[in-house]
Design an enzyme around this catalytic site. Sequence first.
Site, PDB file in Angstrom:
ATOM      1  N   LYS A  55       0.849  -1.204   0.000  1.00 51.43           N
ATOM      2  CA  LYS A  55       0.000   0.000   0.000  1.00 51.43           C
ATOM      3  C   LYS A  55       0.883   1.252   0.000  1.00 51.43           C
ATOM      4  O   LYS A  55       1.934   1.260   0.673  1.00 51.43           O
ATOM      5  CB  LYS A  55      -0.894  -0.034   1.243  1.00 51.43           C
ATOM      6  CG  LYS A  55      -1.975   1.042   1.307  1.00 51.43           C
ATOM      7  CD  LYS A  55      -2.873   0.831   2.530  1.00 51.43           C
ATOM      8  CE  LYS A  55      -3.990   1.838   2.660  1.00 51.43           C
ATOM      9  NZ  LYS A  55      -4.866   1.568   3.828  1.00 51.43           N
ATOM     10  N   SER A 130      -9.845   1.385   2.966  1.00 49.70           N
ATOM     11  CA  SER A 130      -9.027   2.202   2.111  1.00 49.70           C
ATOM     12  C   SER A 130      -7.936   1.432   1.365  1.00 49.70           C
ATOM     13  O   SER A 130      -7.362   1.970   0.419  1.00 49.70           O
ATOM     14  CB  SER A 130      -8.351   3.298   2.947  1.00 49.70           C
ATOM     15  OG  SER A 130      -7.425   2.734   3.854  1.00 49.70           O
ATOM     16  N   SER A 154      -9.837  -0.934   7.135  1.00 48.25           N
ATOM     17  CA  SER A 154      -9.318  -0.737   5.780  1.00 48.25           C
ATOM     18  C   SER A 154      -8.698  -1.955   5.108  1.00 48.25           C
ATOM     19  O   SER A 154      -8.463  -1.919   3.900  1.00 48.25           O
ATOM     20  CB  SER A 154      -8.307   0.405   5.770  1.00 48.25           C
ATOM     21  OG  SER A 154      -9.005   1.615   5.687  1.00 48.25           O
TER      22      SER A 154
HETATM   23  N1  GLN Z   1     -13.096   3.840   6.808  1.00 42.43           N
HETATM   24  C1  GLN Z   1     -12.360   4.134   7.995  1.00 42.43           C
HETATM   25  C2  GLN Z   1     -11.881   5.562   7.966  1.00 42.43           C
HETATM   26  O1  GLN Z   1     -12.096   6.214   7.014  1.00 42.43           O
HETATM   27  C3  GLN Z   1     -11.224   3.173   8.136  1.00 42.43           C
HETATM   28  C4  GLN Z   1      -9.999   3.596   7.440  1.00 42.43           C
HETATM   29  C5  GLN Z   1      -8.836   2.678   7.720  1.00 42.43           C
HETATM   30  O2  GLN Z   1      -8.980   1.626   8.335  1.00 42.43           O
HETATM   31  N2  GLN Z   1      -7.665   3.140   7.341  1.00 42.43           N
HETATM   32  O3  GLN Z   1     -11.270   6.046   8.876  1.00 42.43           O
END
Ligand code: GLN
Length: 431
Positions: A55, A130, A154
């Site tokens: 990532k 994400s 994410s």
């Molecule tokens: N959707 C969650 C957020 O926007 C989780 C994001 C993540 O785990 N990096 O914070």
Amino acid sequence: MNTEQKAKYYLEKIKSQDKKINAFLHLNPNVLQEAKQIDSKKNKGRLAGKVIAIKSNISVKNLPITCASKTLQDYKGTYDATVIKKIKEEDGLIIGMTNMDEFAAGNSGESSAFNSTKNPIAQNKIPGGSSSGSAAAVAADFCDIALGSDTGGSIRNPASHCGVVGVKPSYGLVSRHGLLDLSMSLDQISPVTKNIDDAVLILDIIKGKDESDTTTFDSKPLRLLPQAKIKIGTLKLKGVNPKIQNLIDNKIKQISTALGFSITEIQIEHIDLAVQTYYPLVYVEFFSATRKYDGRRYGKKIEDACGEEVLRRILGGAEITKAEHKGRYYNKALQIKEIIKEEFASAFKKVDCIMLATVPILPRNLGEISKLSPEEIYAEDALTCPANLAEIPALSLPIGKVDNCPVGLQILCAKGQDEKMLSIAKQIEQL
Ligand code: GLN
């Protein structure tokens, strides 16, 4: 196939198919040369032959680490994150950097500044996020393993939407050194894989105490051990698509019959406050983490270059931390985090694991999230962010499809019981 042949196979596939999917932001220009070096070694490491995508928020020396943001558009890693060092030591081959929601803030893959990722399995759907590119790359067979990060879901969210395995370890199992953080008290670097065996292999290599991350703890080698007499706790939560809930319920019944596990319905009293607890913590910690992107040392000033959601969090975090609020919101969120953590800890005195859906809804159509409010988008994290608040391990295992979209079963265990969770998942995978 040796490593070089495998790398060539994946590169060809990426070349012909990734224009549509957009899982990768950058490929490693030295990948074939590095593959040759691995093949020529006499004593190879445990990851020899594994092709791994990373990532774009994990530092890899000399590769672009953009967090899918214009802020860091031209930034290249100046060192290897601890997890990358460990992967290289074991001869894992890094093929490239994956797409993501900007600064890991999102659950759609659509907030990347460099074009959104598409779901390779469900046509015209988002891949989730994400870690959108990491999950899509594994699901599209562009690599063997991908690393992402999980702050509130994410890894598990896109793994569920793309039909692959995603594992968020216990907080502190894996070093965060070299991760460009979203929320340092919740983030964990986490793998996406095609099967449980690969998840165990990579986690066993990247985990462990690290002097550069004081939250890490020592742990013995991970091994898959057959589990007997497991008590499954089920959590019935509001807002889950009935077709998804039905698939989950049937799967749990099948697991119980086939493996002789018992089922008990449990409750986590304050779990419905998880999203409202999670976001203030993330806003504040993210605001603080972004102060270094002031345009002097790294790339551009973040407020001048970022997208809407990232700006919302920076402004929101600045507001919450204002002196006149005297820590009211942040402290409240920390208190509820502790309560949720304790509620999980007492639930795990009664059951061995908890099973529920990973995401309450099916992947949305591409572009749909632009019509939603932040609250509607945040609500999709309701089933994943509790594990981050409770610091416990959680994984998403693909168990079937609803309306042609993959659905993941989420398995949670007590803090430090990552091995037990993976062992249970392996037994389910084999059914
Ligand atoms: N959707 C969650 C957020 O926007 C989780 C994001 C993540 O785990 N990096 O914070």
